[in-house]
Design a protein around this motif. Structure first.
Motif, PDB file in Angstrom:
ATOM      1  N   GLY E  68       0.823  -1.201   0.000  1.00 46.10           N
ATOM      2  CA  GLY E  68       0.000   0.000   0.000  1.00 46.10           C
ATOM      3  C   GLY E  68       0.858   1.252   0.000  1.00 46.10           C
ATOM      4  N   PHE E  69       0.257   2.355  -0.406  1.00 47.97           N
ATOM      5  CA  PHE E  69       0.952   3.642  -0.469  1.00 47.97           C
ATOM      6  C   PHE E  69       0.057   4.731   0.121  1.00 47.97           C
ATOM      7  CE2 PHE E  69       2.498   0.979  -3.903  1.00 47.97           C
ATOM      8  CZ  PHE E  69       3.866   1.046  -3.727  1.00 47.97           C
ATOM      9  N   SER E  70       0.697   5.759   0.633  1.00 46.50           N
ATOM     10  CA  SER E  70      -0.071   6.841   1.242  1.00 46.50           C
ATOM     11  C   SER E  70       0.727   8.132   1.188  1.00 46.50           C
ATOM     12  CB  SER E  70      -0.386   6.492   2.699  1.00 46.50           C
ATOM     13  OG  SER E  70      -0.981   7.580   3.355  1.00 46.50           O
ATOM     14  N   GLU E  71       0.019   9.230   1.022  1.00 47.22           N
ATOM     15  CA  GLU E  71       0.669  10.543   1.054  1.00 47.22           C
ATOM     16  C   GLU E  71       0.862  11.036   2.482  1.00 47.22           C
ATOM     17  OE1 GLU E  71       1.938  12.326  -1.522  1.00 47.22           O
ATOM     18  OE2 GLU E  71       1.505  10.490  -2.656  1.00 47.22           O
ATOM     19  N   ASP E  72      -0.094  10.703   3.328  1.00 45.83           N
ATOM     20  CA  ASP E  72      -0.078  11.277   4.680  1.00 45.83           C
ATOM     21  C   ASP E  72       0.060  10.233   5.786  1.00 45.83           C
ATOM     22  OD1 ASP E  72      -2.468   9.969   4.558  1.00 45.83           O
ATOM     23  OD2 ASP E  72      -3.724  11.740   4.805  1.00 45.83           O
ATOM     24  N   GLY E  73       0.184   8.984   5.414  1.00 46.45           N
ATOM     25  CA  GLY E  73       0.346   7.941   6.422  1.00 46.45           C
ATOM     26  C   GLY E  73      -0.962   7.570   7.104  1.00 46.45           C
ATOM     27  N   ILE E  74      -2.038   8.194   6.703  1.00 47.09           N
ATOM     28  CA  ILE E  74      -3.332   7.931   7.348  1.00 47.09           C
ATOM     29  C   ILE E  74      -4.329   7.354   6.341  1.00 47.09           C
ATOM     30  CG2 ILE E  74      -5.316   9.044   8.425  1.00 47.09           C
ATOM     31  CD1 ILE E  74      -3.349  10.930   9.789  1.00 47.09           C
ATOM     32  N   ASN E  75      -4.403   7.977   5.198  1.00 44.72           N
ATOM     33  CA  ASN E  75      -5.274   7.469   4.151  1.00 44.72           C
ATOM     34  C   ASN E  75      -4.451   6.597   3.214  1.00 44.72           C
ATOM     35  OD1 ASN E  75      -7.863   9.033   4.681  1.00 44.72           O
ATOM     36  ND2 ASN E  75      -6.275  10.628   4.722  1.00 44.72           N
ATOM     37  N   TRP E  76      -4.798   5.334   3.140  1.00 44.58           N
ATOM     38  CA  TRP E  76      -3.973   4.377   2.421  1.00 44.58           C
ATOM     39  C   TRP E  76      -4.653   3.843   1.178  1.00 44.58           C
ATOM     40  CZ3 TRP E  76       1.049   3.237   3.351  1.00 44.58           C
ATOM     41  CH2 TRP E  76       1.589   3.785   4.520  1.00 44.58           C
ATOM     42  N   ASN E  77      -3.841   3.698   0.181  1.00 47.51           N
ATOM     43  CA  ASN E  77      -4.259   3.060  -1.057  1.00 47.51           C
ATOM     44  C   ASN E  77      -3.614   1.681  -1.105  1.00 47.51           C
ATOM     45  OD1 ASN E  77      -5.108   2.461  -3.581  1.00 47.51           O
ATOM     46  ND2 ASN E  77      -3.625   3.782  -4.638  1.00 47.51           N
ATOM     47  N   ILE E  78      -4.387   0.667  -0.849  1.00 46.26           N
ATOM     48  CA  ILE E  78      -3.837  -0.684  -0.771  1.00 46.26           C
ATOM     49  C   ILE E  78      -4.193  -1.444  -2.037  1.00 46.26           C
ATOM     50  CG2 ILE E  78      -3.872  -2.849   0.526  1.00 46.26           C
ATOM     51  CD1 ILE E  78      -4.444  -1.265   3.039  1.00 46.26           C
ATOM     52  N   LYS E  79      -3.200  -2.076  -2.604  1.00 42.16           N
ATOM     53  CA  LYS E  79      -3.426  -2.828  -3.842  1.00 42.16           C
ATOM     54  C   LYS E  79      -4.346  -4.015  -3.600  1.00 42.16           C
ATOM     55  CE  LYS E  79       0.882  -2.081  -6.408  1.00 42.16           C
ATOM     56  NZ  LYS E  79       2.033  -2.810  -6.971  1.00 42.16           N
ATOM     57  N   GLU E  80      -5.220  -4.248  -4.548  1.00 36.96           N
ATOM     58  CA  GLU E  80      -6.139  -5.368  -4.366  1.00 36.96           C
ATOM     59  C   GLU E  80      -5.449  -6.718  -4.510  1.00 36.96           C
ATOM     60  OE1 GLU E  80      -9.884  -5.349  -6.238  1.00 36.96           O
ATOM     61  OE2 GLU E  80     -10.299  -3.241  -5.806  1.00 36.96           O
ATOM     62  N   GLU E  81      -4.427  -6.734  -5.344  1.00 39.00           N
ATOM     63  CA  GLU E  81      -3.723  -7.998  -5.570  1.00 39.00           C
ATOM     64  C   GLU E  81      -2.753  -8.283  -4.425  1.00 39.00           C
ATOM     65  OE1 GLU E  81      -3.731 -10.676  -7.905  1.00 39.00           O
ATOM     66  OE2 GLU E  81      -5.675  -9.651  -7.749  1.00 39.00           O
ATOM     67  N   PRO E  82      -2.759  -9.483  -3.906  1.00 37.10           N
ATOM     68  CA  PRO E  82      -1.785  -9.810  -2.852  1.00 37.10           C
ATOM     69  C   PRO E  82      -0.361  -9.702  -3.378  1.00 37.10           C
ATOM     70  CG  PRO E  82      -3.486 -11.504  -2.969  1.00 37.10           C
ATOM     71  CD  PRO E  82      -3.668 -10.609  -4.151  1.00 37.10           C
ATOM     72  N   LEU E  83       0.523  -9.397  -2.462  1.00 36.83           N
ATOM     73  CA  LEU E  83       1.951  -9.334  -2.778  1.00 36.83           C
ATOM     74  C   LEU E  83       2.438 -10.727  -3.182  1.00 36.83           C
ATOM     75  CD1 LEU E  83       4.428  -7.714  -0.195  1.00 36.83           C
ATOM     76  CD2 LEU E  83       5.098  -9.437  -1.858  1.00 36.83           C
ATOM     77  N   LYS E  84       3.186 -10.788  -4.282  1.00 38.56           N
ATOM     78  CA  LYS E  84       3.786 -12.061  -4.718  1.00 38.56           C
ATOM     79  C   LYS E  84       5.288 -11.905  -4.661  1.00 38.56           C
ATOM     80  CE  LYS E  84       0.155 -14.462  -6.727  1.00 38.56           C
ATOM     81  NZ  LYS E  84      -0.700 -13.633  -7.616  1.00 38.56           N
ATOM     82  N   PHE E  85       5.943 -12.755  -3.909  1.00 39.73           N
ATOM     83  CA  PHE E  85       7.397 -12.666  -3.790  1.00 39.73           C
ATOM     84  C   PHE E  85       8.072 -13.376  -4.957  1.00 39.73           C
ATOM     85  CE2 PHE E  85       5.969 -12.201   0.624  1.00 39.73           C
ATOM     86  CZ  PHE E  85       6.610 -11.024   0.958  1.00 39.73           C
ATOM     87  N   ILE E  86       9.181 -12.812  -5.397  1.00 41.56           N
ATOM     88  CA  ILE E  86       9.989 -13.446  -6.433  1.00 41.56           C
ATOM     89  C   ILE E  86      11.013 -14.333  -5.727  1.00 41.56           C
ATOM     90  CG2 ILE E  86      11.641 -13.004  -8.287  1.00 41.56           C
ATOM     91  CD1 ILE E  86      10.211 -10.146  -8.425  1.00 41.56           C
TER      92      ILE E  86
END
Lengths: 323, 323, 323, 323, 323, 323
Positions: E68-86
């Motif tokens: 996920g990413f956020s500009e302010d550390g409070i409102n988060w944009n979380i990716k719908e796809e789960p993290l896949k490790f290489i």
């Protein structure tokens, strides 16, 4: 002149793959003046004879390791004084308890591994060249762990060890894992080896399992003799069987015996401080004849010997394999 | 000429209601090449001799049923091949595990019941006329159930069975229930028969109980020999006693012995895969003399015989009754 | 003429502080026609001979107390009828169960204490002068308690008792406490005496502990022989050791043996209704010679005797003390 | 004029397959003067309105069944007097406790099944035509069983029931089984339907599962809404999901939802006598629109409603199936 | 321009060392279309903003990690796809489950550690530079382990990690250990850091403890915020407090707070999938002002924020220290 | 002028025997600067106002007792400093922990009893005349015990106390016992009062029970308000009800309410450190009006008040009695 490993032929009318020494137990519980029991111990060829590290619980029921020597592998002279490890690091070197040792010769020295008390059970590691001075290294793993068993040579250029992650009580689960170390201080590349068997397939090993003697290199792979546990309504029953691990990737199990090799059936295996326990920790073998002698703890009280032929054990493992 | 059931007179100075056969155990654990133990087995008159269904755990510790035959009821010839049931329905007929069989002759055939693995333990049912071909029927009950024991004739015009509802582990509770079936496929009219006894009244049967051999019809009612369990701090102890059930309403207990008939006291009952177990599964009796021979598993390892006189057992049950 | 306490010299090549009587067990499980087991019992000098209160479980496995007499302390004549206490108060006097008795002579009478069923286990108290009539007093404590053991004289002007608070099942904890009473009816001034030992220090007593025979007054303090329990994966193991309590403040432990004196090692201690139990409840001693004979229950089934010299036991306790 | 089943459209911005009624809970815990809680209850169309059998625990916390009626399926008039079954057989008819009822109309009458106390929990069975007189039949199974749910028509010519074999406490396991009966008295042909899911696949149903409302016949098979349980470190969490069973062999699971439909998330589901419980026992549906209303117990305290469309639920079950 | 870490001043009349964000929870349970809950997650500064790895359990209740990413550390944009490790090594790279991530920047990259399912829970390790591609390394330890937390720089020339050895269930014990690695592949030099506190001293941390956010280097040593668990009769309660570890030998605890900083007291901490849980996994801080924002999971359901000043927390830790 | 006890009339449409104060909780968890929770506390009339001993767990979650005063019994001024008992005997006087106090005025002084940590929980005893100086006496009983509640006058010429023998953990059993003392130092004449109720009769009190406030003398006998516990699959639920004890032989229960008076139903009773707890420890009452105010701990976090009329409670107890 070379030492002669312990041996007794298969009884006339026996068809068992392994058989007990008729003079079992070879070490009585009170061989030492203060020993409550002597069992689950490690034995290796040493010079022209044999040396070993023995689990000797004293009559406080404290678990201690003792060094011993023998000409024939059967009659043992065990030192009364417990083994004291030499260790620079106080944090590691302080003795809490130690039990179920294994000894493994690699390249130029003997490594001892044991279940070491350090804020819970973990795998203690030390080395010796003379069975007089033992130099303690870092514990191989974070607690909680038991049954750390080294391979007798480096694999993939690294030291290699089997172990059985546990909890801090009478653990009711237990898989065998494999780990490597470049330097005997740091360990990693942890691989799962095998889990308890399904109850319906091989019940004697359905609760937990753990490696026994140092694995033996054969043309079929590493021969690993290991204990398995079945939980009856009256407690744990410890038997032992055999598996063949891939020679280069020992975390891959090629064959695994469905039947046990030895399960508790004699008086000295069924009656003692912990009834119904056969717990192997060491073996001697002769490459020429294929003869093998397995040392195993009996009822957590005394030490017994069982004999067999490696080729027959391999054949048995393959024939009955549940893999 | 008629077969002779096994018998040995009461020892000279014994006042026990039942006594052990002096040559116990009659079946050693390794009678078969691959048997770990032979115990908790069923025996019936068959033709001029005897036949039986035996629990033979192999050295994988897998539980299997085997057919056996005997001329004298003591020396048994057990087939090496496990019993395979004939079953059209794959869902039912797939073998998982089976143990603690009973065999009951009703009208024209022998019914076998056993603890059958079907998503947990339940009561398997099959029939045979020749001890060669066994035809498996529906499991009598939903899991989890053990110790299904049939009555030797219909009651109230229906087949009747005792059983012991359980859980899927080392069950710590257990009452005996009674059920009926019009057709051996569908079961109902479930009635409670009896619960474990109060600890203060009869502690050997205070944890759980279960029917043993096929009940015997007598003028006093059905004589049921059953096992009882006491949980000590070191596990379960299995003994057996007797009860008299109402002849027409067998879920009504008329008498129930406070003392046990046999409890684990000999080496072969106290030491083995599960210490301290006497577990009866079958009996033979002679109507003329009242002699009875009870077959019981010893320490989940071997098979023993105990003898008595039915009239004395009935008298004992009434005299000591805790009902 | 004075009675002779039981005695047998230390075996020739033994260095043990205490040793077993070679004719153990001295009381078989079925000495009474209806006894399942006779163990954990109390013995005292009485007149020119010996008397005792015995735990005799019957074949219902009900726990009962029986009175017995002996000329030599080895061969016992135990009454078939259970002991019946005389008690005015019905609430207290109703018998539920009673086990593990101790008997203590104080001033002018014999006090019996035992584990008494009163809405759970607690400490029953009674007195007798003739071992015919026993007068039951108030239970000393609220449940749940076991192993109530009196001191043989008043301390600080009051009756004194050790006990082991418990729960209402197979208790997995247990400390010894000390209490006083001005009148044998009301108890107070409860003091903590000692806890189980650390596993690393003295494992045989690391789960729970409880006082055994009546403490013996010596110049070093009160000699208390007590049982300790270790919980293995296969259940509890009961051994016994020794401690020295302060003579005036017996809740202060001066010395406490790290090693056990006797642990379960013989067949009759390891095999029985509860395997691996050595449970001392009484002792006889001779002040002149320092000889002591300890009566202890074996495997909750039979009764054994162990011998030693009090001065040696004291020296052993001090030398190995873990206090 | 036909009754109108309860309904509320999906909230504007919701994409959930099922959604809660905005006025939940529809039945407060204290609707009756003496009720502690009303939940886990059964509802069916009856005449032009609705009838139901309700689990009403009183303030003794005794579990009782009560009959209720409603015009709209939301506002219920529950009788203060507990339901009394008519039963000729005293052995069966004696009331111990009853809970978690289901009601199923088959052919000409309404069958009630519930968890019935008879020496442990089992499946009680009764029928009514008027919700005034309820005639109790034999218990369907031997204890221990819960969550007996009938099918709304005969299958293979026989009555059919789902159930969940249990133990006699807070059962930590639980599979759904299927059984048939020719006559509602004798049951057999027991088939395994499904087990808890693997933790890694669908954790909300990994501890135990049990059928909920009466299965609904659809073109895809029987739609079964069922509860699943996850055991956290703070106890059980009950959610519910859906499965499609084969129409002719309902023990064969065609699809099974990986996600739950509803899990405890609102205050009235998370806080109450047993926190975190959503337990469905009944549903109403409309064939024309595909609308379904599921009645479910909330926190073992109150009753809630959730809505959805059967075609969407079927699509969801197939799309997310873990079979 | 530099990012602004989340902040809210201490409420007017509060004297608490840490205080909750008034708009808690900042991340609702259903932020993603398929999320059941989002909690126990890791957050770090990344470029001019913030990035994170989030524990998002889906509605199968499967545990997954999401970026996920956020500009302010409070409102988060979380990716719908789960993290896949290489991961090159299939043995390691196969996903079973993963939860409770931490993220730590060391030298030139971000390391992610999490509880990784590999034949039981152990510590998974991966790194990224861009929060797009994550390269999975060897698991740090043999199972069973949880709460692996790295230090933000090498110590003694090696990577360093805290962890909490566990068992394979709802572990009822748990000490924090420290380990080092020369290369992020092999780990050793295991040192004990600290155990649960004594119940009488600091009960909120008396059952088990585990490191939370990445330790913060201060002039007093490493500031470690960690969770502690108290087991009530209704389950585990998770709170968090603080400790100061020696800067060069971080296994030496200099100070450790007796009181908690935050314990479950608000609705969103007390009610949810696992009631009564405050579980910190990450923090942001500003060196200039000493402000710190701690991200913590609430009731295993949502994510909250708590604020404080590092100097005050240090002062509090020293003042209330139970070391 | 006389103090006015707290009071609020029954809500208009309520028919409950007891009802909650509308301003509950009266004492917030953080009334003290360092308190985590204030609950399970004792209150008595003192001079023209009220005094109390309060259980205030601090934010270490250490259990402490604090003295408090109030003019109206609702708004309390609690001292920040924990109560320190004066005690000559170091063995007794050393503070470990103390909780769940009761205060009872007898003849000329106030006696405080509480659960006192002395090698496990037992009943601590002290007295005061001024709520400034508290003099600690001997612990009343050997561990393990909780809920010691004195009677407000001597009975049979002796001090009298109710208590609840326990184990040393989250006890799963618990009966109320009665004991007497001639001198507040030695206790005896232990009588069983009552056990948990049968699950089928009154489930809210079927796991364990314990006395609450000081019993109130009435013409019908001693009115005892007591807590009962039900164990759900999600933990313990604490409610409270009432019983009438014989005036001269208070161990004889004349009546005992089947329903509870108050069970956890409000937010502050259901959500907190231990969810679902209503635990009464004190009451105030007015003889003229029969009004009673019960102080009870809510969710082990805050303190609430409930009101009723003694005559109505007596009538309720008799009418619903399960004795």
């Amino acid at each position: 002149m070379k030492k002669q490993m312990p041996w007794e032929d298969r009884p006339a009318n026996s068809k068992d793959v392994m058989w007990r020494y008729s003079a079992n137990p070879i070490i009585p519980r009170n061989l030492l003046p203060t020993s409550n029991s002597i069992f689950n111990s490690a034995v290796v060829p040493f010079g022209n004879a044999f040396a070993g590290v023995f689990r000797c619980d004293d009559t406080n029921r404290r678990m201690r390791l003792h060094v011993g020597f023998s000409e024939d592998g059967i009659n043992w002279n065990i030192k009364e004084e417990p083994l004291k490890f030499i260790c620079d690091d106080k944090e590691i070197g302080e003795w809490v308890y130690g039990y179920d040792p294994r000894v493994c010769f690699i390249e130029d020295r003997y490594y001892v591994t044991w279940c070491n008390g350090y804020h819970g059970p973990t795998i203690g590691v030390a080395w010796t060249t003379d069975f007089e001075n033992f130099y303690q290294l870092e514990n191989a793993f974070i607690p909680y762990n038991r049954n750390g068993v080294m391979f007798p040579r480096k694999i993939n250029g690294r030291y290699a060890m089997l172990s059985r992650p546990s909890d801090n009580s009478h653990t009711q689960f237990g898989d065998i894992f494999y780990s490597e170390s470049p330097d005997m201080n740091f360990w990693g590349k942890h691989r799962h080896v095998m889990s308890p068997a399904a109850f319906e397939k091989s019940a004697w090993q359905c609760t937990k399992i753990g490696a026994g003697p140092i694995p033996i290199e054969t043309s079929e792979g590493w021969l690993m003799i290991y204990h398995g546990v079945l939980q009856s309504c009256n407690g744990f029953v410890y038997s032992f069987g055999s598996a063949i691990l891939d020679i280069d990737e020992p975390w891959k199990v090629k064959y695994r015996s469905g039947p046990y090799l030895i399960s508790p059936q004699t008086y000295y295996e069924c009656v003692g401080d912990v009834p119904n326990v056969c717990f192997p920790c060491a073996s001697l073998h002769d490459e020429a004849t294929g003869q093998i002698a397995v040392y195993y703890g009996c009822a957590d009280t005394v030490t017994g010997l069982a004999f067999g032929y490696i080729p027959e054990i391999i054949e048995f493992t393959k024939r009955t394999s549940i893999v």
